[in-house]
Design an enzyme around this catalytic site. Structure first.
Site, PDB file in Angstrom:
ATOM      1  N   ALA A  50       0.831  -1.214   0.000  1.00 26.29           N
ATOM      2  CA  ALA A  50       0.000   0.000   0.000  1.00 26.29           C
ATOM      3  C   ALA A  50       0.868   1.268   0.000  1.00 26.29           C
ATOM      4  CB  ALA A  50      -0.900   0.015   1.230  1.00 26.29           C
TER       5      ALA A  50
ATOM      6  N   CYS B 271      12.617   4.596   1.956  1.00 24.62           N
ATOM      7  CA  CYS B 271      12.662   6.030   1.655  1.00 24.62           C
ATOM      8  C   CYS B 271      13.309   6.757   2.823  1.00 24.62           C
ATOM      9  CB  CYS B 271      11.270   6.564   1.338  1.00 24.62           C
ATOM     10  SG  CYS B 271      10.115   6.460   2.713  1.00 24.62           S
TER      11      CYS B 271
END
Ligand code: SAM
Length: 291
Positions: free
Chosen positions: A107, A225
């Site tokens: 997701a 990230c």
């Protein structure tokens, strides 16, 4: 002003510590890109020059463009993502998936959509362990007409169900998200060692289960990230010790971004490089046959 932990990280890891800290402080490193689902699409957006690792089906759009608000977005012509996510996912380009692709941490769906576009696998499974994040995932896959099966399972359950079947496994891991600051978003505690270490431990657990999904010769993409070495190079060093049969792959398209903080190939994008908020990626291969 970046805190003492961010400044410590900058001094230890960043190629240009001042530029890195300025990018964190300014919060303007986001670089919107669109992933076109079909070759024939004509873009209404102005482009930025492409990066060496950028596939043809991704367009980095010029500052001021708002692709998320265009009617083509709702029609499912493209998926919007930060260019640094493209840096990570483009490690898949050049693989021929053939069989099954499993996205373990899927997701809201950016890497699943990328895998569909880049690999067109026979079977694509998008897994998301957190139930409330399943809605946005299924919504995005439906909008982009990506024929993926969705699951809501812990990686250990997924590994039981699909052991040894996947030719490509994606682990775009939950992380401390330090790059959110470079996008101008709040993320208190992103650089705190307690948070970083707890993320690293979770990443190791997810990876150890995800390796079980790999078919002989299969590939595992690991990305985050965040900038912390503990969640990037150190997690992979741990994984390569635990599973010495895995080999980290050279990515010639990413060569300019090779991390100097590991003795195996893995790649870092910094937020002051001009390609988005930054991230980390490595591609590992399982042996074709085990001795
Ligand atoms: N790959 C997604 C994309 O490109 O749109 C982004 C994934 S996000 C960085 C990480 C995902 O991992 C989140 O959706 C989060 O809910 C999920 N996650 C959190 N804890 C997890 C766990 N223990 N095991 C597997 N996934 C987890």
């Amino acid at each position: 002003m970046p805190n003492k932990y961010a400044r410590k990280l900058a001094a230890k890891l960043a190629p240009d510590p001042d530029a890195f800290l300025e990018a964190l402080e300014a919060g303007r490193s986001a670089c919107p890109a669109v992933l076109w689902l079909h070759d024939s699409a004509e873009s209404p957006f102005e482009s930025k020059p492409p990066a060496s690792w950028q596939p043809e089906f991704v367009q980095a759009v010029a500052t001021g463009e708002r692709p998320g608000r265009h009617a083509l977005h709702d029609e499912g012509a493209y998926y919007c993502l930060d260019l640094s996510s493209v840096f990570e996912a483009s490690a898949l380009c050049g693989l021929s998936a053939g069989g099954m692709v499993v996205d373990v941490c899927a997701a809201p769906g950016g890497k699943t959509v990328f895998a569909h576009r880049a690999l067109a696998p026979e079977r694509l499974i998008a897994n998301e362990v957190i139930g409330k994040r399943l809605g946005p995932l299924t919504g995005n896959l439906k909008r982009c007409k990506v024929p993926a099966e969705t699951r809501c399972a812990d990686p250990s359950k997924l590994a039981e169900e699909l052991s040894g079947l996947a030719s490509v496994v994606l682990v775009d891991a939950p992380c401390s998200g330090q790059s959110l600051l470079a996008r101008g978003q709040d993320n208190p505690g992103a650089f705190h060692p307690i948070n970083v270490n707890s993320c690293a431990n979770r990443q190791k657990r997810i990876l150890a289960e995800s390796v079980r999904l790999l078919a002989p010769g299969g590939f595992l993409l690991y990305s985050t990230c965040t900038y912390a070495r503990e969640e990037n190079e150190d997690v992979l060093a741990w994984l390569l010790t635990r599973f010495p049969e895995l080999t980290a792959q050279e990515l010639p398209t990413h060569a300019a971004h090779r991390s100097p903080h590991a003795d195996f190939p893995c790649y870092r994008l910094w937020p002051d490089a001009g390609y988005g908020a930054g991230g980390f990626v490595a591609l590992l291969q399982h042996p074709i046959s085990t001795p």
